[in-house]
Design an enzyme around this catalytic site. Structure first.
Site, PDB file in Angstrom:
ATOM      1  N   GLU A 213       0.856  -1.188   0.000  1.00 13.51           N
ATOM      2  CA  GLU A 213       0.000   0.000   0.000  1.00 13.51           C
ATOM      3  C   GLU A 213       0.889   1.234   0.000  1.00 13.51           C
ATOM      4  OE1 GLU A 213      -2.342  -0.605   3.533  1.00 13.51           O
ATOM      5  OE2 GLU A 213      -0.837   0.277   4.845  1.00 13.51           O
ATOM      6  N   HIS A 251      -4.182   3.155   7.531  1.00 14.75           N
ATOM      7  CA  HIS A 251      -3.061   2.767   8.380  1.00 14.75           C
ATOM      8  C   HIS A 251      -2.173   3.967   8.685  1.00 14.75           C
ATOM      9  CE1 HIS A 251      -3.307  -1.665   6.895  1.00 14.75           C
ATOM     10  NE2 HIS A 251      -4.010  -1.484   7.986  1.00 14.75           N
TER      11      HIS A 251
END
Length: 296
Positions: A213, A251
């Site tokens: 990511e 995150h």
């Protein structure tokens, strides 16, 4: 074979008697994991019945290991106490510690990891802020649903928990040797590269799916590692192509600044070393299907 976790793994749960710990202890047991006890200093000496199994509660990780032969700990401890729980597992030299807890201050994670390095990295830490690790049909240490898929030739390493589950579901008819969610925090114990090395050395794993990511340079480093060290086929997916710059996405470690850490930069790094990158998780799964069909 599998990596890090198999049918011989004996698991203890730090924080087993809390709500989250108990819920997932039940699920791990129902999925076939060999859970041998829990750790909670305040409830040491008690026995808890879970899924028809009487599990002893110990005062420390060391005591639990001495009395049960445990070699894996899963940590479900609130963020404020997580650093101490991880350090306790490291002090006990348990071979594998899986920290599920989300929201641990980065400084705490960094301190715990530095401590593990100082102690000679006798404990493999997975996480924090991750779903853990599952070797389907053998054992599950964490919160990944046990019933998504069975055993098979694919190894999966992912920064994202949800995308771990989706990829397992998309390829459920083929199956997985081991799937690891490494977590998306800025400081984590097990990296993409660690998992790639282990999958490369695992005879059961024939092909690897890597999910990354935005943010950081873990994927770029993984691409460089693959070029030099991985001979098995790898496909990748990078989450966050539409992420705006300067905003943390989900995150704590998922933030883009300038061109550093963008999904496009990561995609290009993978493609430059021959790793095919899917535009969506489903397309990535299809790329893996094509690879598996050629291997058979």
């Amino acid at each position: 074979m599998a990596i890090y976790l198999d049918a011989n793994s004996k698991i203890i749960v730090q924080g087993m008697t809390g709500a989250e710990g108990m819920k997932h202890t039940q699920r791990m047991l129902a999925g076939g994991s060999n859970i041998v006890g829990g750790v909670n200093p305040k409830k040491a000496g008690e026995t808890v019945e879970v899924e028809g199994k009487h599990l002893p509660v110990f005062g420390s990780v060391k005591e639990a290991m001495d009395k049960t032969g445990a070699n894996v700990s899963v940590i479900f401890v609130p963020p404020a106490f997580a650093k101490a729980a991880i350090i306790e597992a490291i002090d006990a030299e348990i071979p594998l510690a899986v920290a599920i807890t989300e929201g641990i201050p980065v400084h705490d994670s960094a301190t715990a990891w530095a401590y593990n390095v100082e102690k000679g990295k006798k404990t493999r830490l997975i996480g924090p802020n991750c779903p853990g690790i599952i070797s389907p049909g053998q054992s599950n240490a964490g919160i990944t649903p046990s019933n998504i898929t069975g055993r098979g030739p694919i190894g999966l390493v992912s920064k994202s928990g949800t995308l771990t589950y989706q990829m397992m579901f998309e390829l459920r008819d083929i199956g997985f040797s081991t799937a690891i969610g490494i977590g998306g925090d800025p400081v984590i114990g097990t990296t993409h590269i660690d998992a790639l090395e282990a999958f490369q050395n695992d005879p059961e794993t024939k092909a690897i799916v890597l999910i990354g990511e935005i943010g950081g340079d873990s994927e770029e480093k993984a691409a460089a590692y693959i070029a030099k060290n991985v001979t098995k086929p790898v496909v990748a997916y990078v989450a966050g192509f539409t992420a705006p710059e300067g905003k943390t996405m989900g995150h704590a470690g998922a933030i883009v600044s300038g061109s550093a850490g963008t999904a496009q930069a990561k995609k290009e790094a993978f493609e430059a070393v021959g790793v095919k990158v899917g535009k969506t998780p489903s397309e990535t799964a299809q790329l893996m299907r094509e690879i598996i069909s050629k291997l058979q």
